[in-house]
Design an enzyme around this catalytic site. Structure first.
Site, PDB file in Angstrom:
ATOM      1  N   GLU A   1     -27.597  12.556  43.835  1.00 59.69           N
ATOM      2  CA  GLU A   1     -28.695  11.813  44.307  1.00 59.69           C
ATOM      3  C   GLU A   1     -28.488  10.331  45.215  1.00 59.69           C
ATOM      4  O   GLU A   1     -29.227   9.172  44.628  1.00 59.69           O
ATOM      5  CB  GLU A   1     -29.948  11.713  43.324  1.00 59.69           C
ATOM      6  CG  GLU A   1     -30.383  12.971  42.848  1.00 59.69           C
ATOM      7  CD  GLU A   1     -31.703  12.877  41.970  1.00 59.69           C
ATOM      8  OE1 GLU A   1     -32.317  11.729  41.994  1.00 59.69           O
ATOM      9  OE2 GLU A   1     -32.354  14.032  41.771  1.00 59.69           O
TER      10      GLU A   1
ATOM     11  N   GLU B   1     -31.143  20.551  39.681  1.00 61.78           N
ATOM     12  CA  GLU B   1     -32.158  19.954  38.861  1.00 61.78           C
ATOM     13  C   GLU B   1     -33.517  20.629  39.140  1.00 61.78           C
ATOM     14  O   GLU B   1     -33.655  20.655  40.158  1.00 61.78           O
ATOM     15  CB  GLU B   1     -32.117  18.290  38.900  1.00 61.78           C
ATOM     16  CG  GLU B   1     -30.772  17.870  38.226  1.00 61.78           C
ATOM     17  CD  GLU B   1     -31.114  16.276  38.134  1.00 61.78           C
ATOM     18  OE1 GLU B   1     -32.134  15.798  38.233  1.00 61.78           O
ATOM     19  OE2 GLU B   1     -29.771  15.600  38.316  1.00 61.78           O
TER      20      GLU B   1
HETATM   21  C1  BGP Z   1     -33.316  12.830  38.628  1.00 57.26           C
HETATM   22  C2  BGP Z   1     -31.874  12.361  38.325  1.00 57.26           C
HETATM   23  C3  BGP Z   1     -31.565  12.669  36.830  1.00 57.26           C
HETATM   24  C4  BGP Z   1     -32.763  12.823  35.725  1.00 57.26           C
HETATM   25  C5  BGP Z   1     -33.979  13.231  36.434  1.00 57.26           C
HETATM   26  C6  BGP Z   1     -35.245  13.113  35.689  1.00 57.26           C
HETATM   27  O1  BGP Z   1     -33.603  11.989  39.892  1.00 57.26           O
HETATM   28  O2  BGP Z   1     -30.886  12.888  38.903  1.00 57.26           O
HETATM   29  O3  BGP Z   1     -30.456  11.910  36.193  1.00 57.26           O
HETATM   30  O4  BGP Z   1     -33.051  11.444  35.497  1.00 57.26           O
HETATM   31  O5  BGP Z   1     -34.271  12.459  37.759  1.00 57.26           O
HETATM   32  O6  BGP Z   1     -35.879  11.829  36.104  1.00 57.26           O
HETATM   33  P1  BGP Z   1     -36.221  10.899  34.999  1.00 57.26           P
HETATM   34  O7  BGP Z   1     -35.121  10.354  34.252  1.00 57.26           O
HETATM   35  O8  BGP Z   1     -36.514   9.328  35.654  1.00 57.26           O
HETATM   36  O9  BGP Z   1     -37.535  11.152  34.337  1.00 57.26           O
END
Ligand code: BGP
Length: 471
Positions: free
Chosen positions: A166, A371
């Site tokens: 990301e 993800e």
């Molecule tokens: C994405 C990231 C992950 C994880 C996910 C969920 O942007 O790559 O590492 O964090 O988001 O988001 P959050 O943890 O902010 O709920």
């Protein structure tokens, strides 16, 4: 398009799940590991968990991998902590760090689970950040050295590599997710120079991978949404195109086509944000080729034409999935056709099919979703977690992957976020995503016991039926 008969998932489809080192491992200062910018997060609100223990995966990885095997996972997407391997980012190598990931990877392979390894998941070494981080071109060299060390050490056991998790969210939402480091850089010119250096680091890592590991496959892992126009007003359509180029296509075109997307580059130059280019930079970008595109998908975003004033910007939480708006560029619009989760993230399974189609149309590279998931305040009741809401979310997204396959899109894997509960970037352990519940609270570690959620048994059946039985 509706189909009479749905397509089956390919036999070699990689049913997996994901985590990241800093959010799951804990042991942030153990066995020689150095601090990273996310370990020492200044932005963390006092009332949520930090990363010092997280899910204690560092000490419990064997138990966790046994659960992943019980689930039937064919792949596990995780990241290597740069500062476990090289504590200060570009100095001595830490043997204990190498040993940990050898143990983890050996456990996975012994259970027939394919490791998919992210080199860099938000956790820039603090020592490099102190010296200027991604503003310093020396960090590009440090990243390539780190990548080469990891390729040499684990290349015989790992076939799938992801470069940067990301990058677009670090550029666009660094403050929210905590990756801006000690400078807390918010100056856009600086950030887009850092962004350019990350592109160079990614390109040199991809080229090094192909040079050192001819059988391996490597690709980027941006956060991608489909951007919708709020209405059929042509000005809304243009605004959606603009935002799509700046948020998404810049981060796909550079690795996949070796150059900046023209719209994104026009945005940078028109606003005086264009990076200074080194003599060989464009050649380095052009020479690096990904074998696939990984991407993280949670929702879509809807935008309208800018009104040129503060009404363009609406902050509903302001993180990686909340469309913010930018005066003079596009206006944030809430999509009333979509429900939201407890954190304001719009839920759009059909948008995943649209996103898959658009990426396939533009790049014709194999795709893997690294993800996708639903953060929720799961409750442990009598030793069970009835997360039917997560089952519903995942089922509806898997259905769209199957339709995208019927559309002719080449998708080779799906790794929901997350395999096991871990600590959110900025919203603690209470924002749970896992198939496995970790028994701790924000500030009470309890026993960190692992408890299979209803979604664990559901996903087990999805994988066993090869995607035919979605319950
Ligand atoms: C994405 C990231 C992950 C994880 C996910 C969920 O942007 O790559 O590492 O964090 O988001 O988001 P959050 O943890 O902010 O709920």
């Amino acid at each position: 398009m509706k189909y009479q008969n749905t397509t089956a998932f390919p036999p070699e489809f990689l049913w997996g799940a994901s985590t990241s080192a800093y959010q799951v491992e804990g042991a942030t200062a153990e066995d020689g590991k150095g601090p990273s910018v996310v370990d020492t997060l200044p932005h963390r609100p006092h009332d949520v968990a930090d990363f010092t223990v997280a899910s204690d995966h560092y000490h419990r990885y064997a138990e966790d991998v046994a659960l992943f095997a019980e689930l039937g996972m064919r792949a596990y997407r995780f990241s290597i902590a740069w500062t476990r391997i090289i504590p200060d980012g570009d100095g001595e190598i830490n043997p204990a760090g190498l040993a940990f990931y050898h143990h983890l990877i050996d456990e996975l392979r012994a259970k027939g689970i394919e490791p998919i390894v992210t080199l860099y998941h938000f956790d820039l070494p603090a020592a490099l950040d102190e010296r200027g981080g991604w503003s310093d071109r020396a960090t590009i060299d440090a990243f390539e050295r780190y990548a080469r060390i990891v390729f040499a050490e684990f290349g015989g056991k790992v076939r799938y590599w992801l470069t940067v998790n990301e990058q677009n969210m670090m550029v666009l939402h660094g403050k929210a997710i905590g990756t801006t480091g000690r400078s807390g850089d918010t100056d856009q010119k600086t950030i887009y120079q850092q962004n350019h250096h990350m592109f160079l680091a990614q390109a040199r890592a991809m080229s090094a991978c192909h040079e050192m590991l001819p059988e391996a496959k490597i690709g980027p892992a941006p956060n991608i949404v489909s951007v919708y126009a709020a209405t059929c007003d042509p000005d809304d359509v243009i605004a959606a195109d603009d935002w799509d180029a700046i948020r998404n296509l810049m981060y796909l075109d550079v690795p996949a086509r070796g150059s900046y997307h023209p719209l994104a580059w026009s945005y940078l130059t028109e606003r005086g944000l264009q990076p200074e280019l080194g003599e060989d930079d464009l050649a380095i970008l052009a020479s690096a080729k990904p074998d696939f595109l990984a991407f993280n998908y949670y929702s879509t975003q809807t935008v309208g034409a800018s009104r040129g004033d503060a009404s363009d910007v609406q902050i509903r939480g302001g993180d990686q999935q909340i469309v913010r708006g930018e005066v003079g560029l596009y206006r944030a619009v809430k999509n009333d056709n979509l429900p939201t989760n407890a954190f304001g993230w719009e839920i759009d399974p059909t948008g995943l099919r649209t996103t898959l189609r658009r990426m396939w149309d533009r790049y014709r590279l194999p795709l893997i979703i690294t993800e996708n998931g639903l953060g929720a305040f799961d409750e442990l009741v009598n030793g069970r977690v009835h997360d039917d809401y997560r089952i519903d979310y995942l089922r509806r997204h898997i259905e769209q992957i199957r339709l995208a396959l019927a559309d002719g899109v080449m998708v080779f894997g799906y790794c929901p976020w997350t395999a096991i509960d871990l600590v959110s970037t900025h919203q603690g352990i209470g924002k749970r995503y896992g198939f496995v519940y970790v028994n701790r609270d924000e500030n009470d570690l309890k026993d960190l016991a692992r408890i299979r959620k209803d979604s664990f048994y559901w996903y087990q059946q999805v994988i066993a039926s090869h995607g035919d039985d979605l319950g």
